[in-house]
Scaffold this motif. Sequence first.
Motif, mmCIF file in Angstrom:
data_model
loop_
_atom_site.group_PDB
_atom_site.id
_atom_site.type_symbol
_atom_site.label_atom_id
_atom_site.label_comp_id
_atom_site.label_asym_id
_atom_site.label_seq_id
_atom_site.Cartn_x
_atom_site.Cartn_y
_atom_site.Cartn_z
ATOM 1 N N LYS A 41 2.037 4.923 7.500
ATOM 2 C CA LYS A 41 2.794 4.726 6.320
ATOM 3 C C LYS A 41 3.558 2.859 6.047
ATOM 4 O O LYS A 41 3.208 2.805 5.275
ATOM 5 N N ASN A 42 2.871 2.586 7.450
ATOM 6 C CA ASN A 42 2.600 1.275 7.581
ATOM 7 C C ASN A 42 1.390 0.609 6.902
ATOM 8 O O ASN A 42 1.068 -0.682 6.766
ATOM 9 N N TRP A 43 0.338 0.893 7.491
ATOM 10 C CA TRP A 43 -0.594 0.531 6.848
ATOM 11 C C TRP A 43 -2.104 0.911 5.797
ATOM 12 O O TRP A 43 -2.843 0.237 5.396
ATOM 13 N N ILE A 44 -2.045 2.154 5.430
ATOM 14 C CA ILE A 44 -2.268 2.963 4.292
ATOM 15 C C ILE A 44 -1.546 2.988 2.762
ATOM 16 O O ILE A 44 -0.810 3.879 3.482
ATOM 17 N N ALA A 45 -2.446 2.317 1.931
ATOM 18 C CA ALA A 45 -1.140 2.024 0.973
ATOM 19 C C ALA A 45 -1.406 3.504 -0.161
ATOM 20 O O ALA A 45 -2.401 4.559 0.529
ATOM 21 N N GLU A 46 -0.140 3.772 -0.639
ATOM 22 C CA GLU A 46 -0.155 5.237 -0.708
ATOM 23 C C GLU A 46 -1.254 5.005 -2.318
ATOM 24 O O GLU A 46 -1.806 4.398 -2.299
ATOM 25 N N GLY A 47 -1.078 6.887 -2.297
ATOM 26 C CA GLY A 47 -2.269 6.819 -3.720
ATOM 27 C C GLY A 47 -3.530 6.805 -2.952
ATOM 28 O O GLY A 47 -4.160 7.189 -2.198
ATOM 29 N N LYS A 48 -4.017 7.763 -4.241
ATOM 30 C CA LYS A 48 -5.909 7.464 -4.249
ATOM 31 C C LYS A 48 -6.494 6.135 -3.803
ATOM 32 O O LYS A 48 -6.839 5.700 -4.572
ATOM 33 N N PRO A 49 -7.376 5.973 -3.793
ATOM 34 C CA PRO A 49 -8.536 5.436 -2.765
ATOM 35 C C PRO A 49 -9.402 5.065 -3.405
ATOM 36 O O PRO A 49 -9.310 6.036 -4.102
ATOM 37 N N ILE A 50 -9.996 4.190 -3.479
ATOM 38 C CA ILE A 50 -11.103 3.986 -4.512
ATOM 39 C C ILE A 50 -12.410 5.229 -4.035
ATOM 40 O O ILE A 50 -12.132 5.282 -5.270
ATOM 41 N N TYR A 51 -12.378 5.260 -2.922
ATOM 42 C CA TYR A 51 -13.246 6.032 -2.555
ATOM 43 C C TYR A 51 -12.944 6.964 -0.967
ATOM 44 O O TYR A 51 -12.469 6.049 -0.553
ATOM 45 N N GLY A 52 -12.875 8.300 -1.465
ATOM 46 C CA GLY A 52 -12.846 8.573 -0.349
ATOM 47 C C GLY A 52 -11.385 9.187 -0.473
ATOM 48 O O GLY A 52 -10.974 9.191 -1.819
ATOM 49 N N THR A 53 -10.191 9.770 0.704
ATOM 50 C CA THR A 53 -9.328 10.120 0.410
ATOM 51 C C THR A 53 -8.783 9.264 1.729
ATOM 52 O O THR A 53 -8.902 8.914 2.629
ATOM 53 N N ARG A 54 -7.075 9.781 1.180
ATOM 54 C CA ARG A 54 -6.378 8.738 1.987
ATOM 55 C C ARG A 54 -6.447 9.619 3.482
ATOM 56 O O ARG A 54 -5.633 8.739 4.935
ATOM 57 N N GLU A 55 -6.744 10.920 3.902
ATOM 58 C CA GLU A 55 -6.266 11.379 5.478
ATOM 59 C C GLU A 55 -7.542 10.960 5.861
ATOM 60 O O GLU A 55 -8.603 10.659 6.101
ATOM 61 N N ILE A 56 -8.917 10.844 5.474
ATOM 62 C CA ILE A 56 -10.403 9.849 5.828
ATOM 63 C C ILE A 56 -9.497 8.671 6.224
ATOM 64 O O ILE A 56 -10.114 8.244 7.496
ATOM 65 N N LEU A 57 -9.158 7.653 5.791
ATOM 66 C CA LEU A 57 -8.509 6.861 5.604
ATOM 67 C C LEU A 57 -7.715 7.150 6.839
ATOM 68 O O LEU A 57 -7.942 5.783 8.097
ATOM 69 N N ILE A 58 -7.142 7.154 6.867
ATOM 70 C CA ILE A 58 -5.970 7.113 8.493
ATOM 71 C C ILE A 58 -7.074 7.607 9.289
ATOM 72 O O ILE A 58 -7.020 6.930 10.565
ATOM 73 N N GLN A 59 -8.402 9.039 8.974
ATOM 74 C CA GLN A 59 -8.932 9.256 10.074
ATOM 75 C C GLN A 59 -9.635 7.776 10.693
ATOM 76 O O GLN A 59 -9.530 7.709 12.464
ATOM 77 N N LYS A 60 -10.379 7.308 9.552
ATOM 78 C CA LYS A 60 -10.889 5.652 10.629
ATOM 79 C C LYS A 60 -10.290 4.722 10.860
ATOM 80 O O LYS A 60 -10.636 4.278 11.929
ATOM 81 N N LEU A 61 -8.817 4.787 10.346
ATOM 82 C CA LEU A 61 -8.193 3.379 10.898
ATOM 83 C C LEU A 61 -8.069 4.698 12.687
ATOM 84 O O LEU A 61 -7.161 3.172 13.545
ATOM 85 N N HIS A 62 -8.453 5.377 12.721
ATOM 86 C CA HIS A 62 -7.752 5.387 14.552
ATOM 87 C C HIS A 62 -8.460 5.483 15.240
ATOM 88 O O HIS A 62 -8.697 4.908 16.344
ATOM 89 N N LEU A 63 -10.006 5.669 14.369
ATOM 90 C CA LEU A 63 -11.170 5.187 15.261
ATOM 91 C C LEU A 63 -11.309 3.793 15.734
ATOM 92 O O LEU A 63 -12.037 3.583 16.826
ATOM 93 N N PHE A 64 -10.949 3.084 14.729
ATOM 94 C CA PHE A 64 -11.069 1.338 14.845
ATOM 95 C C PHE A 64 -9.677 1.723 16.053
ATOM 96 O O PHE A 64 -9.603 -0.032 16.653
ATOM 97 N N LEU A 65 -9.215 1.966 16.162
ATOM 98 C CA LEU A 65 -7.516 1.743 16.999
ATOM 99 C C LEU A 65 -7.964 2.082 18.180
ATOM 100 O O LEU A 65 -7.612 1.719 19.794
ATOM 101 N N ASP A 66 -8.739 2.851 18.254
ATOM 102 C CA ASP A 66 -9.253 3.232 19.905
ATOM 103 C C ASP A 66 -10.751 2.542 20.246
ATOM 104 O O ASP A 66 -11.141 2.924 20.914
ATOM 105 N N TYR A 67 -10.732 1.259 18.795
ATOM 106 C CA TYR A 67 -11.953 0.827 19.187
ATOM 107 C C TYR A 67 -13.217 2.498 19.417
ATOM 108 O O TYR A 67 -14.902 1.803 20.390
ATOM 109 N N HIS A 68 -13.748 3.337 18.224
ATOM 110 C CA HIS A 68 -14.861 4.230 18.688
ATOM 111 C C HIS A 68 -15.484 4.150 17.225
ATOM 112 O O HIS A 68 -16.324 4.993 16.818
ATOM 113 N N ALA A 69 -15.209 3.227 16.588
ATOM 114 C CA ALA A 69 -15.998 3.299 15.026
ATOM 115 C C ALA A 69 -17.289 2.514 15.063
ATOM 116 O O ALA A 69 -17.077 1.166 15.246
ATOM 117 N N VAL A 70 -18.450 3.652 14.778
ATOM 118 C CA VAL A 70 -20.102 2.316 14.866
ATOM 119 C C VAL A 70 -20.106 3.056 13.623
ATOM 120 O O VAL A 70 -19.902 3.439 13.026
#
Length: 542
Positions: free
Chosen positions: A513-542
Motif C-alpha cells: 500500500k505504501n510502496w507499490i502504485a495502484e493500477g497495472k504496471p508497465i510490465y508484469g503484474t502488481r503481485e510480481i512487483l510486490i514479490q520482487k520488493l520482498h526479495l529486495f527487502l530480504d536482500y535476495h534479489a539477484v
Amino acid sequence: MSSSSLPDEVVKNRWLGFLIWQSIASAVIHLSSSLLLHRLGRGPSSAAAILFSFLAFHLSLLLLSLALFLLSTPHPDPSASLPDLAAATLRASLKSLVGGFSRPSFTADFAHRARRSLASGVFLLVCGVAGFLSVVAVCGNAEVVDGESLVGVGLRGLVFGLVYGLHYVYRRRWILKFPIIQRPLFYSFKIGLSQSLKRALKLSVQAYVSSVILIFFLPDQLKNKSMIGKFIVQQLRFYIGILTVSICWELSHHLLQDVHTRRCIFAPPQGSAAAETNPSEILLETLEQSSPRSLVQYLAYLDLCIVTESNAEPWRRAAFFEETGETYQRTINVCLRPIEQLASGLAEGLEGFSINRSDLLSKQLNSPVDIQLDSRLHEALNDFQICSWCARALGALTARSHSEDRYGVAQLTGCNKAVVSTLLSCLLAVEACVGKKTSAQLAHMLGPANIRWATVNTGKRDAVPALTSKKRGAALHAKAYAMADVLKTSMYQVVSAFQTDMQANAKASVLEKNWIAEGKPIYGTREILIQKLHLFLDYHAV
C-alpha cells in the motif's frame, strides 16, 4: 545568462572550444612535420607553397570537423542534422512511389537504417575529400611541380581518408562515450593521448599499404617516376605525411570526446539571486524542453545524476526538497520518463516473443516480423546511458529523501511509490529480455526459506536470443545486463535507506500500500512487483 539561452550557449561554446584547441594542436603538429621535411630537403620552400600547405591542411580539418558534427551521437543539434533531413525526404519519396508501407514499425526501422546509412556515406565522402587535401598539403613539395603528380599523391590521400572513415564507421566511434569519472580537460586528454597515438600509427600503416597497392593501378602520367633511392625517400616522406595527418585526426577525435563529454553545470552561480530563489529551474527547463537524444539533454541528465549522488553541491540537492513539493515532482517525472519509455519499449518487443519453445528453436531471423521484433528491443536500449543516469538519480534522490526531506514531500506526493514501482517494472522487463522469467507465488512462499521459488526458470531462458543474430544478441545482452545491474543497485539504495520503515510496513501488511502504485504496471503484474520488493527487502534479489 538566462535559462532559455543556456542550452544554445553550451553547444556553441563546446564546439567553439573544440575548433580552437583542434586548430592549435594541428598547427603545432603540422609545423613540426614541415620543419622535419624541410630539413630533409623535401618540404615546401616558397612562401606561397607554405601558405597553400597551411590553408589546405586546416581546410581539411574543418571538413573533418563538419563530418564529426554530422555523425556524432548524441547529436549537438538534431534539427540541423543533414542526414536526418535527407533520410526523411528519401523515406517520403519512396513512400509516395510504392504507395506506402504496410507496417508502421518497418517504416520506423527503415527510417533509422536509412538515416544511419546516409550519415555514414556522407562521413566517408567528407573523409575522402579531407584526406585528399591534407595529404597534398603535407606531402606537396617544390620538386612536385606538375599537377598530375599532385593528383597521384592526392589519390593516395583519398585512400587514407576512406580507410580512416571505414574504420571510424565500423568501430562505431561516432558515439560519445561519457567517462565514469569526470576529470579536468587536461588530464582527460593526457590519459587518452597514448592510445590515440597508437591508433594513429596503426591506421597510418594500414592506409600506407592500401595506397601502395593503388600505385600499381594508377596511369603512368599520375606516377612520380624517379630513381630507386629517390623513390624510397619519397615513400618515407609520404608515410611521414600520412602519419602526421592520422595523428591530427586521432587527436581531433580524442579532443571531441573529451570536450563534449565534460560535465556542464546547469545552475546559476552560488550566492546569486536566482540561486537563492530557485536554483533548479535552469536544469529542469532544459530536461523538459531539450530535444530527445541531443547533446544538451545528455549533459543535463549527467549534471542531475552527479548532483543527486555526490556531496559536491549539497545546496542544489537541498533545493529539490522545497516546501511545495513541485520541484521534487518535476525532478522525479523527468527521471521516470526515460525509464518508463524503456520498460514500454521492451514490453512491446517482448510481446512478439511469447510463442512456444518448439517454435523458437526452429525459428530463424529472416522474416520481416522477426527483424522488426529484434529491432524493437535494440531500439528500446538505445538510450541506455540516459536510462542508467535516470535510474541512479532516482535511487539516490529517493534514498536521500529519508534524511534530507524536511517536509516529507517525497512521501506525500506519492513519488516514492512511483519510483519503486517503475524501477521494479523496468527491472522485470530487462530481466525478461535476457530470458529470466519471474512469476507470482503464494504469500507463504515469499520467506527466506522458500527463496528459490521466487524466481522460476521455466526453460525459456533462450527465448529472446533465439530470435536475434549472434552479434546483435551479444550487444543486446550486454546492455540488458548492465541496465539490470544499475536498476538493482538503485533499488538496493532505496531499500537500504528505508529498511526499517519497509520492515515495519511488511509486518503491518501495508508494504504494498505504501510502496507499490495502484493500477497495472508497465510490465508484469502488481503481485510480481510486490514479490520482487520482498526479495529486495530480504536482500535476495539477484
